[in-house]
Design a protein around this motif. Structure first.
Motif, mmCIF file in Angstrom:
data_model
loop_
_atom_site.group_PDB
_atom_site.id
_atom_site.type_symbol
_atom_site.label_atom_id
_atom_site.label_comp_id
_atom_site.label_asym_id
_atom_site.label_seq_id
_atom_site.Cartn_x
_atom_site.Cartn_y
_atom_site.Cartn_z
ATOM 1 N N LEU A 28 1.183 -1.437 -0.322
ATOM 2 C CA LEU A 28 0.174 0.143 -0.171
ATOM 3 C C LEU A 28 0.838 0.929 0.048
ATOM 4 N N LYS A 29 0.092 2.511 -0.204
ATOM 5 C CA LYS A 29 0.270 3.570 -0.773
ATOM 6 C C LYS A 29 -0.115 4.692 -0.176
ATOM 7 N N PRO A 30 0.711 5.722 0.370
ATOM 8 C CA PRO A 30 -0.470 6.397 0.801
ATOM 9 C C PRO A 30 -1.224 7.767 -0.081
ATOM 10 N N GLU A 31 -0.940 7.082 -1.723
ATOM 11 C CA GLU A 31 -2.033 7.546 -2.794
ATOM 12 C C GLU A 31 -3.082 6.184 -2.511
ATOM 13 N N ASP A 32 -2.868 4.837 -2.055
ATOM 14 C CA ASP A 32 -4.038 4.611 -1.573
ATOM 15 C C ASP A 32 -5.114 5.414 -0.365
ATOM 16 N N THR A 33 -5.263 6.099 -0.309
ATOM 17 C CA THR A 33 -5.471 6.833 0.643
ATOM 18 C C THR A 33 -6.757 7.518 0.533
ATOM 19 N N ALA A 34 -8.334 6.346 0.835
ATOM 20 C CA ALA A 34 -9.288 6.830 0.665
ATOM 21 C C ALA A 34 -10.356 6.248 0.827
#
Length: 121
Positions: free
Chosen positions: A86-92
């Motif tokens: 997981l990457k920070p840009e997967d935050t949602a």
């Protein structure tokens, strides 16, 4: 009443994993395609992954291909999204959806309420 209920979201560090589940109730979704979408603050809802009724056909957004895996257990009327690396840009907020046919468009007939996924750097 038809319901899709997501679970498994939470806070995880970058590089970690989470497994989302979506349990359907009210009727069987065994003949429906199931999809996962996500929406980050200030952004439009975007396609993540989808699976056809049998599980033999899947589709993924390019941003998650190779990291996320969608699967389903028709006996349990449940669909899963395994999320690795997981990457920070997967935050949602992640939403589960059901539709008669598999598609990457956010035009699914039934939607869950969503589960928050937060990835810290």
């Amino acid at each position: 009443q038809v319901q899709l209920v997501e679970s498994g979201g939470g806070l995880v560090q970058a590089g970690g994993s989470l497994r989302l589940s979506c349990a359907a109730s009210g009727r069987t979704f065994n003949s429906d395609a199931m999809g996962w979408f996500r929406q980050a603050p200030g952004k439009e809802r975007e396609f993540v992954a989808a699976i056809n009724w049998s599980g033999f056909s899947t589709r993924y957004a390019s941003s998650v291909k190779g990291r996320f895996t969608i699967s389903r257990d028709n006996a349990k009327n449940t669909v899963y999204l395994q999320m690795n690396s997981l990457k920070p840009e997967d935050t949602a907020v992640y939403y589960c959806a059901a539709n008669p046919v598999i598609t990457t468009a956010p035009s699914y007939r039934h939607w869950g309420q969503g589960t928050q996924v937060t990835v810290s750097s």
